[in-house]
Design a protein around this motif. Structure first.
Motif: not given
Length: 255
Positions: A1-25
Motif C-alpha cells: 500500500m502506497a504511503r502518503l507523505q505528509w504535506a508540511a503546509d497541510k498536515p491535517s489534510g494529509a492525515a485525513k487522506q491517509y486515513l481514507e486510504a487505509v479505510c479503502r485498503f
C-alpha cells in the motif's frame, strides 16, 4: 500500500487522506471510524471497534497482509494524534483514539495478542500525552479483558486504580479493582481495594492506625513477582495515609 507523505503546509489534510486510504485498503469507509469516535467512553468505543473489525470485508490471505493492515492503522492513528497538537478536544485527537481502538480490535480478531497489547499501551500513552487521564485509566479495562497473560498487565491495572484514586475518581478505581479481584485476586489487589473502600467510607481510624500494619503483612507475604506492583502501591499508600497518621483530633472536653 502506497504511503502518503505528509504535506508540511497541510498536515491535517494529509492525515485525513491517509486515513481514507487505509479505510479503502481495508474495504470499509471513513464513517466507520466516526462511529467509533462517537460511541462514548473507552468500553463503548472498543465494543463498536470490535463490531467493525469483525465486519471488515477485506480477506487477509497471508500473515503479511495482517501485518500491513495493523501497521497502516497504527500510522493513521499516529498521524491524527500528531495533528492534534496536544489539544485533547480536537477532532484529530478523537479520530486518533478511534483508529487505535480499531487497530486493537483487528489485532484481537486476527489473534495477534502481542500486537493488540502494544496498541493498547500506545493508546494509553496517547491519552496521557493529551492530558486525558480518565480515558487512559479507562483503558485498563481493555487490559483486564484481553491481556492478563502479559507480564506487565498487573502493573497497568494497579497504576490505573491508583491514578483514579489520586484524581478522586473513587468509583472507577473501586469498579476496576472489583473486576480484577473477581478473577485474579491477589493480596496486593485485595488490600488496594480496601484502601479505596476505606477512603470512600472516610475511615480515619483504619487509615491512621491499621493501614500501614496491614500493608506490611501483605507485602511480606506477597510473591517475588509482585514486588514491582507492591513498590507502586507503597508510594501511593504513603501519599494517601500520611495525612491521617499525622492528624490527631483534639480531645473532647466537657464542663
Amino acid at each position: 500500500m502506497a504511503r502518503l507523505q505528509w504535506a508540511a503546509d497541510k498536515p491535517s489534510g494529509a492525515a485525513k487522506q491517509y486515513l481514507e486510504a487505509v479505510c479503502r485498503f481495508l474495504g470499509t469507509d471513513p464513517g466507520a471510524i466516526a462511529r467509533i469516535q462517537k460511541a462514548g467512553g473507552v468500553e463503548d468505543m472498543h465494543a463498536q471497534a470490535v463490531r467493525i473489525a469483525a465486519s471488515i470485508p477485506r480477506k487477509f490471505a497471508k500473515s503479511e497482509d495482517v501485518d500491513q493492515a495493523l501497521d497502516a492503522l497504527g500510522e493513521a492513528a499516529s498521524a491524527q494524534l500528531a495533528c492534534a497538537d496536544g489539544e485533547s478536544r480536537s477532532i484529530q485527537a478523537q479520530l486518533g483514539a478511534a483508529v487505535y481502538l480499531l487497530c486493537h480490535a483487528l489485532a484481537l480478531e486476527k489473534q495477534r495478542l502481542d500486537e493488540a497489547f502494544q496498541t493498547a499501551l500506545k493508546l494509553i500513552a496517547s491519552f496521557h500525552a493529551l492530558g486525558i487521564r480518565y480515558l487512559a485509566d479507562g483503558c485498563a479495562v481493555l487490559i483486564l479483558d484481553h491481556h492478563m497473560s502479559q507480564p506487565e498487565a498487573r502493573m497497568h491495572i494497579a497504576s490505573a486504580a491508583i491514578s483514579s484514586l489520586d484524581s478522586s475518581d473513587l468509583v472507577r478505581s473501586q469498579t476496576l479493582l472489583r473486576s480484577y479481584n473477581h478473577s485474579f485476586e491477589e493480596p496486593w489487589s485485595r488490600f488496594l481495594a480496601t484502601v479505596v473502600d476505606k477512603t470512600i467510607d472516610a475511615d480515619v481510624d483504619w487509615m491512621s492506625s491499621r493501614a500501614m500494619d496491614e500493608w506490611s503483612d501483605v507485602r511480606l507475604n506477597s510473591p517475588q513477582d509482585s514486588q514491582r506492583v507492591c513498590e507502586l502501591i507503597q508510594a501511593a499508600l504513603l501519599k494517601h495515609v500520611e495525612p491521617y497518621i499525622w492528624y490527631t483530633p483534639a480531645p473532647f472536653c466537657s464542663k
